[in-house]
Design a protein around this motif. Structure first.
Motif, PDB file in Angstrom:
ATOM      1  N   ILE A 128       0.825  -1.211   0.000  1.00 16.48           N
ATOM      2  CA  ILE A 128       0.000   0.000   0.000  1.00 16.48           C
ATOM      3  C   ILE A 128       0.858   1.258   0.000  1.00 16.48           C
ATOM      4  O   ILE A 128       0.504   2.265  -0.624  1.00 16.48           O
ATOM      5  N   SER A 129       2.015   1.208   0.650  1.00 16.83           N
ATOM      6  CA  SER A 129       2.891   2.390   0.670  1.00 16.83           C
ATOM      7  C   SER A 129       3.369   2.738  -0.735  1.00 16.83           C
ATOM      8  O   SER A 129       3.490   3.925  -1.088  1.00 16.83           O
ATOM      9  N   TYR A 131       3.142   5.890  -6.031  1.00 16.28           N
ATOM     10  CA  TYR A 131       2.826   6.010  -7.456  1.00 16.28           C
ATOM     11  C   TYR A 131       1.730   7.049  -7.687  1.00 16.28           C
ATOM     12  O   TYR A 131       1.806   7.865  -8.612  1.00 16.28           O
ATOM     13  N   LEU A 132       0.690   7.004  -6.858  1.00 21.18           N
ATOM     14  CA  LEU A 132      -0.425   7.936  -7.026  1.00 21.18           C
ATOM     15  C   LEU A 132       0.017   9.384  -6.830  1.00 21.18           C
ATOM     16  O   LEU A 132      -0.365  10.276  -7.600  1.00 21.18           O
ATOM     17  N   ILE A 148      10.631   6.794 -14.296  1.00 18.30           N
ATOM     18  CA  ILE A 148      10.002   8.116 -14.425  1.00 18.30           C
ATOM     19  C   ILE A 148       9.755   8.736 -13.057  1.00 18.30           C
ATOM     20  O   ILE A 148      10.025   9.917 -12.828  1.00 18.30           O
ATOM     21  N   LEU A 149       9.257   7.926 -12.121  1.00 20.37           N
ATOM     22  CA  LEU A 149       8.878   8.438 -10.795  1.00 20.37           C
ATOM     23  C   LEU A 149       9.932   8.195  -9.733  1.00 20.37           C
ATOM     24  O   LEU A 149       9.760   8.610  -8.580  1.00 20.37           O
ATOM     25  N   SER A 150      11.013   7.520 -10.095  1.00 15.25           N
ATOM     26  CA  SER A 150      12.073   7.183  -9.130  1.00 15.25           C
ATOM     27  C   SER A 150      11.517   6.395  -7.945  1.00 15.25           C
ATOM     28  O   SER A 150      11.739   6.740  -6.778  1.00 15.25           O
ATOM     29  N   VAL A 151      10.781   5.349  -8.261  1.00 17.62           N
ATOM     30  CA  VAL A 151      10.195   4.480  -7.240  1.00 17.62           C
ATOM     31  C   VAL A 151      10.834   3.095  -7.331  1.00 17.62           C
ATOM     32  O   VAL A 151      10.932   2.523  -8.413  1.00 17.62           O
ATOM     33  N   GLN A 152      11.275   2.582  -6.202  1.00 13.62           N
ATOM     34  CA  GLN A 152      11.771   1.214  -6.100  1.00 13.62           C
ATOM     35  C   GLN A 152      10.816   0.434  -5.195  1.00 13.62           C
ATOM     36  O   GLN A 152      10.915   0.503  -3.972  1.00 13.62           O
ATOM     37  N   PRO A 153       9.846  -0.265  -5.771  1.00  7.03           N
ATOM     38  CA  PRO A 153       8.821  -0.916  -4.948  1.00  7.03           C
ATOM     39  C   PRO A 153       9.399  -1.984  -4.028  1.00  7.03           C
ATOM     40  O   PRO A 153      10.359  -2.672  -4.374  1.00  7.03           O
TER      41      PRO A 153
END
Length: 479
Positions: A186-187, A192-193, A281-286
């Motif tokens: 969920i985090s 992402y949102l 694009i968002l610099s997110v590492q899930p």
């Protein structure tokens, strides 16, 4: 400097409640769209940056209340199990929303959908895709984020996994437990949102979001068991029909039957992310499945569950608004009213606001559990929903098989409405008057059967309600 104004639909929902806090921390002004303003608790947020507007997306005229000077919008509206024709209702809602947005100054709209990469989609996922197509036709930039199983404290998926593993050392399961999926914490959904908003590289595109773990549902159950140091044995059989599978989920977990049917229908389809560049694009590492579980455990152990699917009306199958729920009626009802002086007002209120869930009902819990079991057998919610937060009660919350329709802790007034299967309607009300606790059980019968039901349970009232009242008014401390 002018703050961007964000329209947030589904602000009372599992995702919406958590995203709202993120948006406020990002210094946005947020317009919260809700069907029932009484269920929205403003006390948890900075009021001056939040506007709450009550609308019904099925009624296009109600959208006239919404502002036109908005900069961004989130569409977090889903109706997985509240009605058999939910796909038609979701289409109407989406069309009305687009018609409204086309008259505003909105620059960017984000929709959270489901992963729809299979040709053989369930009714639920097909409806999600249809809504996505409708929203994409608006006169604004549009981004669709598609997620599969969401793992977090209070999420429906997590709670179902939790129920199954915690309760069943041995599971004989349907073959769809071999289906692969790509869960997401969920985090990360919130990341992402929030990071997608006003990011030009995400405009007019769709992205699948998920962790790097691709697991079968069986592997997810065993992964949970390993995280909890539980030894579990799972065997799949090919002969379990969708109906039997739905009943299996319904009786073992806290899910409603309608939601169980929708879940079983969807779980037959693989939900694997298609490759994209959204992470760069968002610099997110899930995070992975194991870490998402650990974070959920942490929230639960610290009693900091921000939202839960169980507080949604779909958890019970009831479809009403708190504002439309009748007040405790005066006429045509049976009533059990008991009054007792309190030893310690503050302690009594504290006990009241911890009632249900893990705390139980303070007296004859075995009878409450028996009533919950009977309710479950008859297609009701039973006692398995518990409660989201042991310290707070807000209007609209679910407490076992009750729904909170009035909560005023300062004055010691709590009213619960029964969502169990009954031949009538029932309320349980607690009210402090002149240092005395007034406890009233009210039942409005439906026909002769309703009256027979009241007299059948009447012998138990003295034992149950007297015992509960005595415990609530005593100076006995909570454990």
């Amino acid at each position: 400097m002018k703050r961007n104004k964000i329209l947030l639909t589904g602000a009372n929902g599992y995702i919406g409640k958590r995203l709202l806090e993120v948006l406020i921390n990002m210094n946005f002004d947020v317009v919260c769209c809700v069907r029932d303003a009484m269920r929205f608790n403003l006390n948890d947020f900075e009021r001056k940056h939040i506007e709450v507007i009550e609308i019904d997306l099925l009624n296009d005229r109600s959208l006239d209340k919404l502002p036109v000077d908005i900069d961004g919008a989130y569409y977090l509206v889903h109706s997985m199990s509240s009605n058999h024709n939910f796909d038609e209702l979701e289409q109407i809602c989406a069309l009305n929303f687009v018609n409204y947005l086309n008259q505003t100054t909105v620059k960017h709209v984000i929709y959270l959908s489901g992963i729809v990469n299979s040709l053989d989609l369930s009714k639920h996922l097909h409806s999600r895709k249809n809504v996505e197509d409708i929203l994409a036709k608006g006169a604004y930039n549009f981004t669709c984020l598609r997620a599969g199983i969401i793992i977090g404290s209070g999420s429906a998926s997590f709670e179902i996994i939790r129920d199954l593993v915690e309760k069943l050392p041995l599971m004989i399961t349907p073959k769809w437990l071999r289906t692969r999926c790509q869960p997401i914490g969920i985090s990360d959904v919130l990341l992402y949102l929030s990071k997608s908003l006003f990011e030009p590289q995400t405009y007019n595109n769709h992205y699948d979001i998920g962790s790097t773990d691709i697991l079968t549902y069986k592997e997810m159950l065993l992964g949970y068991a390993e995280a909890r140091n539980l030894k579990r044995y799972i065997y799949t059989v090919p002969v379990m029909t969708p109906r039997i599978s739905s009943y299996w989920l319904y009786f073992v977990t806290s899910t409603s039957y309608r939601l169980a049917v929708s879940l079983v229908d969807s779980m037959k389809t693989e939900v694997i992310c298609s490759p994209s560049d959204i992470n760069s694009i968002l610099s997110v590492q899930p995070i992975g499945y194991k870490e998402a579980l650990e974070r959920a455990f942490s929230k639960i152990s610290s009693k900091r569950v921000a939202s839960s699917w169980k507080d949604s009306f779909t958890s019970s199958g009831f479809n009403f608004e708190i504002t439309e729920t009748p007040r405790v009626p005066e006429f045509g009802c049976f009533r059990d009213k008991r009054i007792k002086e309190m030893k310690d007002k503050k302690l009594t209120i504290d006990k009241l606001w911890r009632i249900g869930g893990e705390s139980g009902w303070y007296h004859a819990d075995f009878l409450w559990e028996l009533r919950g079991f009977i309710d479950k057998l008859s297609g009701g919610v039973g006692l398995r929903r518990g409660r989201t937060n042991i310290h707070t009660i807000n209007t609209g919350d679910a407490i076992d098989f009750w729904r909170v329709i009035h909560s005023d802790k300062n004055n010691g007034h709590l009213t619960l409405y029964a969502e169990m299967k009954l031949p009538g309607e029932a309320w349980l009300e607690f009210k402090i008057v002149n240092n005395r606790l007034v406890q009233t059980a009210t039942f409005r019968p439906l026909g002769v059967y309703g009256r027979m039901y009241w007299y059948a349970v009447l012998p138990f009232h003295s034992y149950i309600f007297n015992g509960m009242l005595n415990k609530l008014t005593s100076n006995q401390l909570l454990l």
